[in-house]
Design a protein around this motif. Structure first.
Motif, PDB file in Angstrom:
ATOM      1  N   LEU A  23      17.278 -17.017 -22.559  1.00 21.98           N
ATOM      2  CA  LEU A  23      16.966 -18.425 -22.815  1.00 21.98           C
ATOM      3  C   LEU A  23      16.892 -19.208 -21.506  1.00 21.98           C
ATOM      4  N   ARG A  24      17.705 -18.850 -20.559  1.00 16.29           N
ATOM      5  CA  ARG A  24      17.696 -19.525 -19.262  1.00 16.29           C
ATOM      6  C   ARG A  24      16.462 -19.180 -18.449  1.00 16.29           C
ATOM      7  N   ASP A  25      16.059 -17.902 -18.439  1.00 13.86           N
ATOM      8  CA  ASP A  25      15.006 -17.450 -17.533  1.00 13.86           C
ATOM      9  C   ASP A  25      13.621 -17.433 -18.153  1.00 13.86           C
ATOM     10  N   VAL A  26      13.512 -17.126 -19.448  1.00 11.87           N
ATOM     11  CA  VAL A  26      12.199 -17.000 -20.090  1.00 11.87           C
ATOM     12  C   VAL A  26      11.818 -18.301 -20.783  1.00 11.87           C
TER      13      VAL A  26
ATOM     14  N   THR B 193      13.752 -10.819  -9.236  1.00 14.35           N
ATOM     15  CA  THR B 193      12.851 -11.833  -8.693  1.00 14.35           C
ATOM     16  C   THR B 193      13.359 -12.258  -7.322  1.00 14.35           C
ATOM     17  N   GLU B 194      12.683 -13.216  -6.728  1.00 13.11           N
ATOM     18  CA  GLU B 194      13.119 -13.717  -5.423  1.00 13.11           C
ATOM     19  C   GLU B 194      14.470 -14.406  -5.505  1.00 13.11           C
ATOM     20  N   SER B 195      14.773 -14.961  -6.678  1.00 11.32           N
ATOM     21  CA  SER B 195      16.069 -15.618  -6.877  1.00 11.32           C
ATOM     22  C   SER B 195      17.066 -14.597  -7.415  1.00 11.32           C
ATOM     23  N   PRO B 196      18.213 -14.409  -6.765  1.00  9.87           N
ATOM     24  CA  PRO B 196      19.150 -13.362  -7.195  1.00  9.87           C
ATOM     25  C   PRO B 196      19.785 -13.624  -8.556  1.00  9.87           C
ATOM     26  N   ASP B 197      19.768 -14.870  -9.025  1.00  8.72           N
ATOM     27  CA  ASP B 197      20.389 -15.177 -10.310  1.00  8.72           C
ATOM     28  C   ASP B 197      19.367 -15.452 -11.411  1.00  8.72           C
ATOM     29  N   ARG B 198      18.103 -15.040 -11.215  1.00 10.75           N
ATOM     30  CA  ARG B 198      17.061 -15.193 -12.211  1.00 10.75           C
ATOM     31  C   ARG B 198      16.329 -13.869 -12.370  1.00 10.75           C
TER      32      ARG B 198
ATOM     33  N   SER C  49      12.902 -11.657 -14.424  1.00 10.09           N
ATOM     34  CA  SER C  49      11.545 -11.821 -14.938  1.00 10.09           C
ATOM     35  C   SER C  49      11.459 -11.482 -16.417  1.00 10.09           C
ATOM     36  N   SER C  50      10.341 -11.873 -17.027  1.00 10.33           N
ATOM     37  CA  SER C  50      10.113 -11.590 -18.439  1.00 10.33           C
ATOM     38  C   SER C  50      10.052 -10.093 -18.700  1.00 10.33           C
TER      39      SER C  50
END
Length: 443
Positions: A278-281, A409-414, A416-417
């Motif tokens: 829910l946070r990332d997608v 992804t480029e962000s360590p705390d995010r 990808s779908s």
């Protein structure tokens, strides 16, 4: 070990007007066990009151509390640490066969189950308070140790609680009793998600857990008027070790139920990653709130179907409902993989709840149908409970690294779908395997 035996136990003294008059089953043969009248609904609700607390704690802990605390305590590696936390909670379920073995041979004046249930509750409450202390001071290591102690105590209680139904409920009515257990479980989960979605903060979980565990264990122990055993077989270390084995040749149905349940729990354990999805997608503003709302919708749907499904299983058998449940769950996971909107997730949450409610309504009854022996019910159900440990541990341990590697992804705390698509596809595969393997169980 766990050789098939003739079911022995007996029948409750039925008094529909008073739940306090129920007593454990006395020694009786198979036909007598099957033919007794059903216990009253008030008695079943009171007996299963601990199921309310158990699912309130376990559901919110795995889906809301631990994901949030993993971010708080391990911001840069929270998916892997969440998998570790869930693995630690799963490992504690390994105590179930030994607790069951000891419980079956317990000669305490309080009965076989109740004294151990009280001791487990005290252990769980101490663990909860230590978790609260550790998170307030940002200490991840002590938090995980306290978490392990807490869930260890909860599983001690659960191991004894699951044996109370065969002690007090006849075989022919186990579907109805299992349905009430599932309904109380779903109601506990629903209330937990409602509290954390709308009113309580994560830090409030720990005193809440202490209160609800203490109250419900008190109710369950009060209505179960256990008769102490005059004598029992002595405890032997060799038998304790053998309690972790299943005689696949002598008890093939029990073995395949164990395997089926393992794969099912591997599937549903992946819901722990829904908050991150829910946070990332979907990129919602408050993932904890939306996770709680979707979970509440699902639990309410599950509670609505649990009792009718349990009664239906007494007439049609358990397997058709498990097949339908796993089919629904597989479609839900595939729906998650298509990155639905929040309204779409709510609809999938309803379907998830219906499927999960159908499975849980017959889950316990199916295990009782294939018990190798009612004399050692707690020990056998402890082995059956280990399947939840295996599934709940293996699922996140595989999914966490999968999400971290394929969804990086480029962000360590995010993430990808694509990473979440793989995780949800794994869930669909697991529940499908559960249905396929159940075909090995005799009707």
């Amino acid at each position: 070990f766990l050789l098939p035996g003739r079911p022995r136990g007996g029948m409750p003294t039925h008094a529909r007007s008073s739940i306090a008059q129920y007593v454990p089953l006395s020694i009786a043969n198979g036909p007598e066990r099957v033919s007794v009248r059903p216990p009253s609904l008030p008695f079943l609700v009171a007996l299963n009151s601990f199921a309310f607390a158990y699912c309130l704690v376990v559901s919110t802990l795995g889906i809301v509390i631990l994901p949030t605390e993993a971010v708080l305590l391990y911001a840069d590696r929270h998916p892997v640490m969440l998998g570790l936390m869930l693995a630690c909670t799963g490992v504690t379920q390994l105590i179930s066969p030994v607790v069951g073995y000891i419980s079956d041979r317990n000669t305490s004046r309080w009965g076989r189950r109740r004294g151990l249930m009280v001791g487990g509750t005290l252990m769980a409450c101490v663990g909860c308070l230590c978790m609260w202390y550790s998170r307030e001071r940002g200490r991840g290591g002590p938090y995980i140790l306290a978490l392990t102690l807490c869930v260890f105590g909860v599983n001690v209680v659960y191991s004894c609680y699951t044996a109370l139904l065969p002690d007090f409920v006849a075989t022919a009515h186990m579907g109805r009793a299992s349905g009430v257990m599932a309904a109380m479980s779903m109601l506990g989960s629903f209330c937990g998600f409602g509290l954390f979605g709308f009113w309580l903060q994560v830090a409030h979980a720990y005193p809440l857990y202490v209160a609800v565990l203490s109250i419900t264990v008190g109710i369950t122990c009060t209505v179960c008027s256990e008769v102490p055993q005059a004598e029992a077989a002595p405890l032997r270390c060799g038998e304790m070790l053998a309690a972790y084995t299943i005689d696949a040749t002598g008890s093939p149905d029990f073995f395949w139920v164990f395997v089926t349940r393992t794969f099912y729990y591997m599937g549903i354990s992946l819901q722990a990653f829904s908050l991150f999805m829910l946070r990332d997608v979907q990129q919602v503003s408050d993932p904890k709130y939306y996770t709680s709302v979707i979970a509440m919708v699902g639990q309410l749907a599950a509670a609505a179907v649990a009792v009718p499904a349990g009664r239906m299983s007494d007439e049609l058998g358990r397997k058709p409902l498990v097949y339908a449940s796993c089919a629904i769950m597989a479609m839900v996971y595939l729906g998650f993989a298509f990155e639905p909107s929040v309204p779409g997730l709510l609809a999938l949450g309803v379907a998830y709840g219906v499927g999960n409610g159908m499975f849980l309504s017959v889950d316990y009854a199916l295990a009782c149908d294939v018990l190798p022996s009612f004399d050692n019910a707690a020990q056998s159900l402890g082995v059956w409970g280990v399947s939840a440990f295996l599934g709940s541990t293996l699922g996140p341990l595989v999914a966490g690294p999968t999400l971290s590697f394929f969804g990086r992804t480029e962000s360590p705390d995010r993430f990808s779908s694509f990473g979440y698509i793989l995780v949800m596809a794994m869930g669909a595969i697991y529940v499908s395997l559960a249905a396929l393997l159940l075909r090995n169980v005799n009707d």
